[in-house]
Design an enzyme around this catalytic site. Structure first.
Site, mmCIF file in Angstrom:
data_model
loop_
_atom_site.group_PDB
_atom_site.id
_atom_site.type_symbol
_atom_site.label_atom_id
_atom_site.label_comp_id
_atom_site.label_asym_id
_atom_site.label_seq_id
_atom_site.Cartn_x
_atom_site.Cartn_y
_atom_site.Cartn_z
ATOM 1 N N CYS A 48 0.828 -1.217 0.000
ATOM 2 C CA CYS A 48 0.000 0.000 0.000
ATOM 3 C C CYS A 48 0.855 1.256 0.000
ATOM 4 O O CYS A 48 1.809 1.375 0.787
ATOM 5 C CB CYS A 48 -0.920 -0.004 1.219
ATOM 6 S SG CYS A 48 -2.016 1.434 1.314
ATOM 7 N N CYS A 54 -0.094 5.587 7.329
ATOM 8 C CA CYS A 54 -1.422 5.195 7.792
ATOM 9 C C CYS A 54 -1.312 4.263 8.980
ATOM 10 O O CYS A 54 -0.561 3.281 8.956
ATOM 11 C CB CYS A 54 -2.191 4.524 6.655
ATOM 12 S SG CYS A 54 -3.810 3.914 7.143
ATOM 13 N N CYS A 131 -6.687 0.683 -0.171
ATOM 14 C CA CYS A 131 -6.652 -0.052 1.094
ATOM 15 C C CYS A 131 -6.562 -1.537 0.786
ATOM 16 O O CYS A 131 -7.366 -2.067 0.014
ATOM 17 C CB CYS A 131 -7.891 0.229 1.936
ATOM 18 S SG CYS A 131 -7.820 -0.541 3.586
ATOM 19 N N GLN A 234 -16.719 -10.122 14.665
ATOM 20 C CA GLN A 234 -15.350 -10.498 14.374
ATOM 21 C C GLN A 234 -14.929 -9.806 13.081
ATOM 22 O O GLN A 234 -15.729 -9.611 12.173
ATOM 23 C CB GLN A 234 -15.225 -12.016 14.249
ATOM 24 C CG GLN A 234 -15.523 -12.773 15.529
ATOM 25 C CD GLN A 234 -14.512 -12.490 16.644
ATOM 26 O OE1 GLN A 234 -13.386 -12.072 16.388
ATOM 27 N NE2 GLN A 234 -14.928 -12.699 17.886
ATOM 28 N N PHE A 261 -19.924 -13.214 27.729
ATOM 29 C CA PHE A 261 -19.585 -12.135 26.800
ATOM 30 C C PHE A 261 -20.011 -12.579 25.391
ATOM 31 O O PHE A 261 -19.236 -12.539 24.437
ATOM 32 C CB PHE A 261 -18.091 -11.797 26.833
ATOM 33 C CG PHE A 261 -17.551 -11.528 28.208
ATOM 34 C CD1 PHE A 261 -17.661 -10.269 28.786
ATOM 35 C CD2 PHE A 261 -16.932 -12.529 28.937
ATOM 36 C CE1 PHE A 261 -17.161 -10.016 30.056
ATOM 37 C CE2 PHE A 261 -16.430 -12.304 30.210
ATOM 38 C CZ PHE A 261 -16.543 -11.040 30.773
ATOM 39 N N GLU A 279 -24.504 -11.348 28.166
ATOM 40 C CA GLU A 279 -23.873 -10.228 27.462
ATOM 41 C C GLU A 279 -24.314 -8.917 28.095
ATOM 42 O O GLU A 279 -25.481 -8.757 28.451
ATOM 43 C CB GLU A 279 -24.257 -10.264 25.980
ATOM 44 C CG GLU A 279 -23.936 -9.031 25.175
ATOM 45 C CD GLU A 279 -22.451 -8.679 25.179
ATOM 46 O OE1 GLU A 279 -22.129 -7.492 25.335
ATOM 47 O OE2 GLU A 279 -21.625 -9.603 25.027
ATOM 48 N N ASP A 325 -15.414 -14.939 25.797
ATOM 49 C CA ASP A 325 -14.848 -14.080 24.751
ATOM 50 C C ASP A 325 -14.927 -12.633 25.223
ATOM 51 O O ASP A 325 -15.715 -11.837 24.712
ATOM 52 C CB ASP A 325 -15.615 -14.273 23.442
ATOM 53 C CG ASP A 325 -15.038 -13.435 22.306
ATOM 54 O OD1 ASP A 325 -13.897 -12.943 22.438
ATOM 55 O OD2 ASP A 325 -15.741 -13.261 21.287
ATOM 56 N N CYS A 351 -8.788 -11.225 22.467
ATOM 57 C CA CYS A 351 -8.197 -10.268 21.531
ATOM 58 C C CYS A 351 -7.000 -9.565 22.165
ATOM 59 O O CYS A 351 -6.523 -8.560 21.644
ATOM 60 C CB CYS A 351 -9.238 -9.255 21.061
ATOM 61 S SG CYS A 351 -9.999 -8.294 22.396
#
Length: 398
Positions: A48, A54, A131, A234, A261, A279, A325, A351
Site C-alpha cells: 500500500c 497510515c 486499502c 469479528q 460475553f 452479554e 470471549d 483479543c
C-alpha cells in the site's frame, strides 16, 4: 558493526539479539551502527502506498512467513511472561482485503471531507485512496461517501463505521445528523445507487436509521441475527470461522454450555446442546434472544454485566462447558470464579494475549490444564493478535 534483526516486538519494532530496536525492520534485516536498516530475505515491499504513514497497518513490510511468526510470538511471549507453557498451533492469518468491519475517521478540512484511518500515533487522518485490508465492497464506498458528506455539509470530525452484513454494506456516521427533505432524498439516492443495506447517523443521542429497506442481519450458525448499528463483529468472516471451529473443538459436545460475553451469538448459535448466553450490551443480547427464539434454538439469553456481576462458582457448576470471549481487558473476576468451578472444559477466546495469559495463570494455579492455544491474525499487518484456547480439568467430587 551491524546486528541482525531476530524478531518483531509487540509494538512492531524489529529487535536484535542484543536488544537494539529499529522501526519497520523484519527478521533477517541488518541494523547498521548508524541506525539504518538493510533489508533481508523477509523484508517485502509494502503493497500500500499509504504505508507506513497510515495507522491501519504497522507490519506491511513483513512477508507472510515473518508475519505469521509474529502472530505466534505475540501469544508465546504473553504466556512466557506468566510462566505458562502450552502447545501453540500454527497461526491462522486472514487474507488481504477481507476485513468486513472497520471504523474510519472523517473530517472536514480545507474545504473538503477526508475519510481514512488516523496516522500512527496521531489524530491526523490519512485520506485513503487505496486499502489492502478492507473488503472491496466496503472500500468501494469510501470515495462516494466523501462526496455524500461534502454535499450534505459535513462540518465536524466523526467516525464512519462500515460493516458488511448479509444484505450488503451497513454505514453509520457519528457526530452527524443532516436535516430536511433534500438531505433525506440525497441519502436515499446514494444508498440506492451504491447498494447500501442501511445508512444511519448518530449526533450523540444514539443511532438514527435513515435507510433500511429490509432488516439488516448477520448470520451465525445458520441463524440471521438482527444487527444493531455499530455492533461488534469479528473482523473477518475467515477469522470468525477459525475461532468458531476452535471453540467447538475445545468444548466438544456438551449438553449445556455457558457462553459468557456472548455478543450477538457468534459462538452460542454454533454450539450443540442447550446454551446460556450472557452479554452486557443490551442491543446485542436482545438481537440474539429474538433470533434464537424465532428459530427455536435452545439459547437462554440474559442481559448481564459480567464485570459487575460475574457468574459465581455455584452458577458455573451447572454447566458442562464454558465459553469466554471478553473485551481487551480480559475477564479477571470471571476467570477467578471459573478457576474454582467444577466444569470439565472451557474455551477462552481473546483479543489481547496479555490479559488472556493473566487469566490463564489464575485458572492453571487452581488445577486447570491449558491444553492448546490457537493464534489468530484477523487484523492482517497490524500488531493486534487474537487467539482461542482449550482448558480442561477433571471435575472434583461434590
Amino acid at each position: 558493526m551491524s546486528d541482525i534483526i531476530i524478531r518483531v516486538a509487540a509494538r512492531g519494532d524489529g529487535v536484535t539479539e542484543n536488544g537494539r530496536h529499529a522501526a519497520f525492520a523484519a527478521p533477517g534485516d541488518l541494523l547498521e551502527a548508524d541506525g539504518t536498516v538493510t533489508p533481508g530475505p523477509h523484508h517485502q515491499e509494502p503493497p500500500c502506498g499509504h504505508f507506513p504513514r497510515c495507522g491501519g497497518c504497522q507490519l506491511q513490510h513483513l512477508d507472510d512467513e515473518s508475519y505469521a511468526a509474529f502472530v505466534t510470538d505475540r501469544v508465546a511471549s504473553a504466556l512466557d511472561a506468566q510462566g505458562l507453557a502450552a502447545p501453540l498451533r500454527g497461526p491462522h492469518v486472514s487474507p488481504p482485503r477481507s476485513r468486513r468491519r472497520a471504523t474510519l475517521h472523517a473530517e472536514a478540512k480545507g474545504g473538503r471531507v477526508m475519510i481514512g484511518f488516523s496516522e500512527e500515533k496521531s489524530h491526523a487522518i490519512v485520506d485513503i485512496a487505496e486499502c489492502h485490508i478492507l473488503d472491496p465492497v466496503l472500500f468501494a464506498l469510501v470515495a462516494p461517501l466523501r462526496a455524500l458528506l461534502q454535499r450534505l455539509g459535513f462540518k465536524r470530525r466523526g467516525d464512519v463505521h462500515l460493516t458488511l452484513a448479509d444484505q450488503g454494506a451497513d454505514v453509520l456516521v457519528t457526530n452527524f445528523s443532516p436535516d430536511g427533505l433534500e438531505a433525506a432524498e440525497t441519502i436515499i439516492g446514494f444508498c440506492e445507487r451504491h447498494g447500501v443495506a442501511r445508512f444511519a447517523v448518530d449526533d450523540g443521542l444514539g443511532p438514527e436509521t435513515r435507510w433500511e429497506p429490509e432488516p439488516v442481519t448477520v448470520t451465525f450458525g445458520g441463524v440471521g441475527v438482527p444487527l444493531p448499528p455499530g455492533a461488534f463483529l469479528q473482523a473477518t468472516c475467515d477469522g470468525e470461522a477459525a475461532l468458531v471451529s476452535a471453540v467447538r473443538e475445545a468444548v466438544g459436545r456438551p449438553r449445556t454450555t455457558a457462553d459468557l460475553f456472548a455478543g450477538l451469538g457468534t459462538f452460542a448459535l454454533a454450539l450443540p446442546g442447550k446454551v446460556y448466553a450472557a452479554e452486557g450490551a443490551r442491543d446485542a443480547i436482545l438481537s440474539l434472544k429474538g433470533a434464537a427464539n424465532a428459530q427455536g434454538r435452545p439459547v437462554f439469553a440474559e442481559h448481564r454485566d459480567l464485570y459487575r456481576r460475574p457468574l459465581t462458582k455455584a452458577e458455573l457448576d451447572r454447566f458442562d462447558a464454558i465459553v469466554l470471549d471478553p473485551p481487551r481487558a480480559g475477564a479477571r473476576d470471571q476467570a477467578a470464579a471459573l478457576a474454582s468451578a467444577n466444569v470439565a472444559s472451557a474455551a477462552y477466546v481473546s483479543c489481547n494475549p496479555a490479559s488472556f495469559a493473566r487469566d490463564a495463570r489464575e485458572m492453571v494455579d487452581q488445577g486447570w490444564q491449558l491444553e492448546w492455544v490457537q493464534p489468530v491474525g484477523q487484523f492482517r499487518w497490524s500488531t493486534h493478535v487474537e487467539l482461542a484456547a482449550r482448558f480442561v480439568r477433571q471435575p472434583s467430587e461434590g
